[in-house]
Design a protein around this motif. Sequence first.
Motif, short mmCIF file in Angstrom:
data_model
loop_
_atom_site.label_atom_id
_atom_site.label_comp_id
_atom_site.label_asym_id
_atom_site.label_seq_id
_atom_site.Cartn_x
_atom_site.Cartn_y
_atom_site.Cartn_z
N TRP A 1 0.86 -1.17 0.00
CA TRP A 1 0.00 0.00 0.00
C TRP A 1 0.90 1.23 0.00
O TRP A 1 2.12 1.10 0.16
N MET A 2 0.35 2.40 -0.21
CA MET A 2 1.14 3.61 -0.38
C MET A 2 0.80 4.66 0.67
O MET A 2 -0.38 4.90 0.94
N VAL A 3 1.82 5.26 1.24
CA VAL A 3 1.66 6.48 2.02
C VAL A 3 1.72 7.64 1.04
O VAL A 3 2.68 7.77 0.27
N GLU A 4 0.68 8.49 1.04
CA GLU A 4 0.60 9.57 0.06
C GLU A 4 0.93 10.94 0.63
O GLU A 4 1.34 11.82 -0.12
N SER A 5 0.76 11.12 1.91
CA SER A 5 1.10 12.41 2.52
C SER A 5 1.25 12.24 4.02
O SER A 5 0.70 11.30 4.61
N ILE A 6 2.00 13.15 4.62
CA ILE A 6 2.12 13.22 6.08
C ILE A 6 1.20 14.34 6.55
O ILE A 6 1.43 15.52 6.24
N VAL B 1 -0.89 9.91 8.63
CA VAL B 1 -0.63 9.87 7.19
C VAL B 1 -1.94 9.60 6.47
O VAL B 1 -2.92 9.11 7.05
N THR B 2 -1.96 9.90 5.19
CA THR B 2 -3.04 9.45 4.31
C THR B 2 -2.46 8.43 3.35
O THR B 2 -1.28 8.52 2.96
N GLY B 3 -3.28 7.45 2.96
CA GLY B 3 -2.76 6.40 2.10
C GLY B 3 -3.83 5.47 1.61
O GLY B 3 -5.04 5.71 1.73
#
Length: 849
Positions: free
Chosen positions: A304-309, A321-323
């Motif tokens: 899965w991906m972390v997209e922003s802090i 985080v958002t992801g």
Amino acid sequence: KYYLFHLLVALDALHSRGIMHRDVKPRNVLINRRSNRFRHQLYHHGIGGGGGDESTYEDHRYPFAGESNPDVTLGYVVVDRRTVLGEEENGDDEERMVYDSRSVGDEDGEEDRKDCARDSTSDVRQTTMGQQHAPPTAAAARTTSPAALASAAARFNWSNVVWFHPPPDASEYLARVSWLPDGSACAQWQNRAQTTLQLIRMDVKSGCTSVLHTERSDVWINLHHMMKVLPRAIHPMECAAAAGGGSSSSPLSLPDGSFSFLFASERTGYSHLYLYTYIAGHTKNSNNGGGEARLIRQISGGEWMVESIAGINMNHDVVYVTGTYDSPLERHLYALPLTNRFLLLQQQQARGEVSTVGDNEDVFIDGCGDATCGTTDSSVGVRRGLQQVMDTFRGGGESQRDDDDVTSATSSRSGHKQQQQYYSDFDTITTPLGPSDPIRLTIDPGMHTIVMDKACRVVVDTSSDLGRPTSSRVYALPVGGPFRRCVSMMEGTNGENSSNSAATTRAGLTLLFALYDAAYDEKMGSSPSLATNNTSNQYMVSTASIISNGALAAQSASSFAFPAPDILSFPTSDGTATLHAALYRPDPAVHGPGPYPLVCAVYGGPHVQRVNRSWSQCADMRAQRLCSMGFAVVKCDNRGSSRRGLEFEGAIRRRLGRLEVLDQVAAVRQLAMRGIADPTRVGIYGWSYGGYLAAMCLCRAPDVFHVAVAGAPVTSWDGYDTHYTERYMGLPHENQSGYRESAVFDHVPNMRGKLMIVHGLIDENVHFRHTARLINRLIAAGKDYDLLIFPDERHSPRRLRDRVYMEKRISDYFVRNLLGTSQVENQHRNGMNDCGNISGGVRPMAGHL
């Protein structure tokens, strides 16, 4: 002036005494004296020389279009912050002005620069700029006007600029510049192939540099904004996650000037966070700049991906985080442990060193060396009025006091002795800790965009879903953080920790109030109201408080004029990946059971996702209008699209326009196999990269696609933006066959369907030259085409009359070529009478281009 203006923002925020600026010298881009052209150029299909067909040759004259590139250097100059920003002067002006004027030339700095210059391995050179000026003296300060004194100080400072040259391994692109806690700066440099990224720490006092971190990739490196410096440095032993369980060479107490930061990397194939600590005084990978950055712990991991802090609260040991942990079709707010310090507390409980913690107690382990230095005072919780919440957003009032400020203040009072004891506690942890599973905080399914205040107490959540229009709500984060009950829960399992997950009950968000909900926007001329919960004195909102008139109570998302598409999943033609698609079905009561003529809406390029669980799927007016005319419309995110990981995105590397076409063909065949699409009547449209793929599908899969509308298409990648193109295609002289295959030109002879090209003549992104070159190829191959030009429009039409006219022409094109001429006449009678009169009930608004 441009860089000065923008960098002063950072200057004001960080109370810096100087600014960073860049200088570009194109001396390496050599000129051929005979032809007066740049010696290194990009030629279409690798053809050099000025003669030949104009359709196959073009002189770009781009500064980065050759084997040699301009020299890009960074300079640091001392400035008087208060004078430049127009702040009020005070009695310290004399002392301040003299100090600022001598900052670059102080004795310590001069000695440091001499040490740096003596280092033969140093790649940093300090130079001066312009005429040398003497610094103002204290005597001159007493007899000179403030304006003249400021001017003299500025002349002296600008004549003593400290220059930093790029690292040899990544010298072409200066990607990011930021300030660090110790007063130094950090620059992110990329090489031209964009396979190497280096974080370079620049000591603005000594002029020396050190390599904080180097990223390398066999695919490409996606730039991001997920480098966050933490409020305090984290010792490697603190989370027992350094490689091999911690380094024995690390001091128990970190030297002054050390700091920690989070940085995102796709080294595992997915974007995840990593914790680094810079230890001042260590000289590995440095040019007398001192220090190194060590990987302390991988914060997140998995497919899965972390997209922003969204935020960091060290007092609660949490990173927000958002992801895409739950689904690549959704985005949620998650909480991750920063150091996993709650595991330390569990081990200490097992040894009887810490008393049992109740469910309602907040326990933190932070820099104060005490397990009880957190606070449960309601003043830092969420029990506050609306004005207090808004004060938090503005950063004013008492509510702006951060928990991190409490931590740092307490830590400074604890003294060195307690700090030594604090770090020695971590000697008992010997098991390296891997990444933890995140805790999901947002409840509603769909796509969430999060804005969090600095203290990590409240968030603004803007979200939507299929069938649920966009809404913005304000929530309070859990008091004490999302891991406040983890210790007591772990104690309930008798110390057993079967996995490395954050084993806690979910401490979810608390709704404070609704800011906006599109479901009720202007329905009854009223806005959402606030209802006060008397028992908790918190601002809460329910459906009843949003609906101010009882007549709206029965309204649901299904009553909106734009139904949600179906989300489909199916394998690629080679079975190596799963594709997601959104299908818009015509109303069978009006248009029959099918199969229907099919129109594919495509973008398909990197960094874009067209298919997800958001209201934008329902609000795609072009897709909805075509669906109302009897077309089935499908969007398919082919390989190369974003939010699926680097392997999925990087599958198109060096051969654009091949796998994307195969995946669009797979979507058509899936719908034909399910009896939804008529395989003899298939069209496709797209804009920009989507326009490129629309033309490529018509030329490379003529048996599948019969009609295409290509908006502002890239027709040959040797004529597009260098940084974008070379990231995915590589350098032209290293991939000549790939550039040739990825251009539309060589596939034009295969085209058998109908093509309409739409382009604005003043397109500043994809220049009209792309369309002109394609037209030359179409003429040479004897292929018919249709052309729609907007003389006064840029990359996409913006004026209403142009948009309405364009939508009419696009829909007419599909109706005429997929439904027949008689259907066009019916559509004009029943729907749109002309480009300025819309009478069919569906307003032709702008869809995603």
